[in-house]
Motif scaffolding. Structure first.
Motif, PDB file in Angstrom:
ATOM      1  N   LEU A   1      -0.613  -7.538  -0.177  1.00 38.11           N
ATOM      2  CA  LEU A   1      -1.011  -6.558  -1.192  1.00 38.11           C
ATOM      3  C   LEU A   1       0.114  -5.565  -1.479  1.00 38.11           C
ATOM      4  CD1 LEU A   1      -3.291  -5.509  -3.038  1.00 38.11           C
ATOM      5  CD2 LEU A   1      -3.920  -3.960  -1.156  1.00 38.11           C
ATOM      6  N   LEU A   2       0.751  -5.072  -0.432  1.00 38.60           N
ATOM      7  CA  LEU A   2       1.831  -4.100  -0.631  1.00 38.60           C
ATOM      8  C   LEU A   2       2.974  -4.718  -1.421  1.00 38.60           C
ATOM      9  CD1 LEU A   2       1.936  -2.283   2.829  1.00 38.60           C
ATOM     10  CD2 LEU A   2       0.627  -1.680   0.777  1.00 38.60           C
ATOM     11  N   GLN A   3       3.339  -5.944  -1.086  1.00 35.28           N
ATOM     12  CA  GLN A   3       4.424  -6.607  -1.806  1.00 35.28           C
ATOM     13  C   GLN A   3       4.060  -6.819  -3.272  1.00 35.28           C
ATOM     14  OE1 GLN A   3       5.131 -10.058   0.722  1.00 35.28           O
ATOM     15  NE2 GLN A   3       6.810  -9.008   1.770  1.00 35.28           N
ATOM     16  N   GLN A   4       2.805  -7.119  -3.549  1.00 34.59           N
ATOM     17  CA  GLN A   4       2.358  -7.281  -4.937  1.00 34.59           C
ATOM     18  C   GLN A   4       2.479  -5.983  -5.721  1.00 34.59           C
ATOM     19  OE1 GLN A   4      -1.630  -8.827  -4.692  1.00 34.59           O
ATOM     20  NE2 GLN A   4      -0.952 -10.815  -3.918  1.00 34.59           N
ATOM     21  N   HIS A   5       2.510  -4.863  -5.019  1.00 40.91           N
ATOM     22  CA  HIS A   5       2.643  -3.551  -5.663  1.00 40.91           C
ATOM     23  C   HIS A   5       4.048  -2.966  -5.522  1.00 40.91           C
ATOM     24  CE1 HIS A   5      -1.718  -3.889  -5.805  1.00 40.91           C
ATOM     25  NE2 HIS A   5      -1.646  -3.008  -6.782  1.00 40.91           N
ATOM     26  N   GLY A   6       5.015  -3.806  -5.199  1.00 39.03           N
ATOM     27  CA  GLY A   6       6.408  -3.380  -5.181  1.00 39.03           C
ATOM     28  C   GLY A   6       6.850  -2.609  -3.958  1.00 39.03           C
ATOM     29  N   ILE A   7       6.051  -2.614  -2.910  1.00 39.49           N
ATOM     30  CA  ILE A   7       6.425  -1.913  -1.682  1.00 39.49           C
ATOM     31  C   ILE A   7       7.216  -2.868  -0.800  1.00 39.49           C
ATOM     32  CG2 ILE A   7       5.538  -0.793   0.406  1.00 39.49           C
ATOM     33  CD1 ILE A   7       3.224   0.263  -1.361  1.00 39.49           C
ATOM     34  N   ARG A   8       8.362  -2.403  -0.340  1.00 40.91           N
ATOM     35  CA  ARG A   8       9.222  -3.215   0.534  1.00 40.91           C
ATOM     36  C   ARG A   8       8.668  -3.170   1.949  1.00 40.91           C
ATOM     37  NH1 ARG A   8      13.871  -0.031  -2.001  1.00 40.91           N
ATOM     38  NH2 ARG A   8      13.045   1.326  -0.429  1.00 40.91           N
ATOM     39  N   VAL A   9       8.512  -4.349   2.548  1.00 41.38           N
ATOM     40  CA  VAL A   9       7.929  -4.456   3.882  1.00 41.38           C
ATOM     41  C   VAL A   9       8.970  -4.993   4.864  1.00 41.38           C
ATOM     42  CG1 VAL A   9       6.091  -5.465   5.275  1.00 41.38           C
ATOM     43  CG2 VAL A   9       5.646  -4.863   2.875  1.00 41.38           C
ATOM     44  N   TYR A  10       9.189  -4.225   5.909  1.00 38.36           N
ATOM     45  CA  TYR A  10      10.065  -4.619   7.011  1.00 38.36           C
ATOM     46  C   TYR A  10       9.199  -4.720   8.262  1.00 38.36           C
ATOM     47  CZ  TYR A  10      13.809  -3.259   3.852  1.00 38.36           C
ATOM     48  OH  TYR A  10      14.650  -3.162   2.779  1.00 38.36           O
ATOM     49  N   ASN A  11       9.775  -5.238   9.335  1.00 37.59           N
ATOM     50  CA  ASN A  11       9.046  -5.301  10.600  1.00 37.59           C
ATOM     51  C   ASN A  11       9.882  -4.698  11.712  1.00 37.59           C
ATOM     52  OD1 ASN A  11      10.757  -7.430  11.718  1.00 37.59           O
ATOM     53  ND2 ASN A  11       9.695  -8.829  10.332  1.00 37.59           N
ATOM     54  N   GLU A  12       9.348  -4.743  12.927  1.00 34.86           N
ATOM     55  CA  GLU A  12      10.027  -4.114  14.059  1.00 34.86           C
ATOM     56  C   GLU A  12      11.342  -4.789  14.420  1.00 34.86           C
ATOM     57  OE1 GLU A  12       6.901  -6.803  16.092  1.00 34.86           O
ATOM     58  OE2 GLU A  12       7.270  -5.915  14.132  1.00 34.86           O
ATOM     59  N   TYR A  13      11.616  -5.951  13.859  1.00 33.04           N
ATOM     60  CA  TYR A  13      12.850  -6.674  14.164  1.00 33.04           C
ATOM     61  C   TYR A  13      13.935  -6.470  13.117  1.00 33.04           C
ATOM     62  CZ  TYR A  13       9.437  -8.938  17.135  1.00 33.04           C
ATOM     63  OH  TYR A  13       8.415  -9.174  18.042  1.00 33.04           O
ATOM     64  N   ASN A  14      13.570  -6.135  11.897  1.00 36.24           N
ATOM     65  CA  ASN A  14      14.599  -6.029  10.840  1.00 36.24           C
ATOM     66  C   ASN A  14      14.647  -4.671  10.141  1.00 36.24           C
ATOM     67  OD1 ASN A  14      12.403  -6.011   9.076  1.00 36.24           O
ATOM     68  ND2 ASN A  14      12.924  -7.941   8.075  1.00 36.24           N
ATOM     69  N   TRP A  15      13.929  -3.675  10.648  1.00 31.78           N
ATOM     70  CA  TRP A  15      13.821  -2.406   9.933  1.00 31.78           C
ATOM     71  C   TRP A  15      15.135  -1.645   9.833  1.00 31.78           C
ATOM     72  CZ3 TRP A  15      14.788   2.384  12.091  1.00 31.78           C
ATOM     73  CH2 TRP A  15      14.864   2.438  13.489  1.00 31.78           C
ATOM     74  N   GLN A  16      16.068  -1.873  10.748  1.00 30.97           N
ATOM     75  CA  GLN A  16      17.317  -1.130  10.713  1.00 30.97           C
ATOM     76  C   GLN A  16      18.093  -1.386   9.427  1.00 30.97           C
ATOM     77  OE1 GLN A  16      16.252  -2.983  13.269  1.00 30.97           O
ATOM     78  NE2 GLN A  16      16.298  -1.758  15.123  1.00 30.97           N
ATOM     79  N   THR A  17      17.819  -2.526   8.758  1.00 31.57           N
ATOM     80  CA  THR A  17      18.524  -2.823   7.513  1.00 31.57           C
ATOM     81  C   THR A  17      18.146  -1.842   6.391  1.00 31.57           C
ATOM     82  OG1 THR A  17      16.846  -4.439   6.814  1.00 31.57           O
ATOM     83  CG2 THR A  17      18.720  -5.287   8.084  1.00 31.57           C
ATOM     84  N   ILE A  18      17.067  -1.101   6.551  1.00 34.49           N
ATOM     85  CA  ILE A  18      16.705  -0.077   5.570  1.00 34.49           C
ATOM     86  C   ILE A  18      17.822   0.939   5.430  1.00 34.49           C
ATOM     87  CG2 ILE A  18      15.137   1.861   5.073  1.00 34.49           C
ATOM     88  CD1 ILE A  18      12.978   0.323   6.654  1.00 34.49           C
TER      89      ILE A  18
END
Length: 152
Positions: free
Chosen positions: A133-150
């Motif tokens: 749902l978040l991705q369908q609304h343009g929200i970028r989703v990261y997880n505990e393994y890749n969040w540093q790329t933000i």
């Protein structure tokens, strides 16, 4: 400001009553740079609760009506997962948040992997109900393994 899965900042909201705290993410909350959300709790599910998995696909197929979320004993909890996702989206929109860090593997928050729906510990590629749902609304989703790329 970003959103973070409440379990990743130490809140005991997981199905087993536990958390998966990561100190670096907790510091973002402590510094006022993030807010915590738990879509499953927002959807009215208890802590602790029976484990749940997506049965025939991932979160995208839940929103298209082709999949459901069930507990290990077979109870359909799809509506609670969808309601929690909608509540999480509403909160993020209120704060103008367009980036979140969510717990991978979760039937709500998974962004790379989810469990296969057979309750045997096997993960497959896919997204959870909230992530979809978040991705369908343009929200970028990261997880505990890749969040540093933000922050790169």
């Amino acid at each position: 400001m970003i959103g973070i899965s409440a379990c990743l900042i130490g809140q005991a909201v997981r199905y087993d009553g536990g958390h998966k705290q990561q100190a670096a993410l907790k510091r973002l909350i402590d510094r006022g740079e993030a807010i915590a959300i738990c879509p499953e709790v927002l959807g009215g599910l208890s802590v602790p609760r029976e484990p749940s998995e997506l049965i025939k696909g991932d979160g995208m197929s839940v929103w298209s009506g082709q999949n459901e979320v069930q507990t290990q004993l077979g109870t359909d909890v799809t509506q609670a997962f969808k309601q929690g996702a909608q509540e999480a989206l509403h909160i993020l929109q209120q704060y103008n948040i367009d980036t979140v860090i969510l717990k991978d593997g979760s039937p709500s928050c998974g962004s790379a992997k989810i469990y296969n729906g057979q309750f045997n510990g096997t993960q497959i590629q896919g997204v959870g109900v909230t992530t979809a749902l978040l991705q369908q609304h343009g929200i970028r989703v990261y997880n505990e393994y890749n969040w540093q790329t933000i922050y790169e």
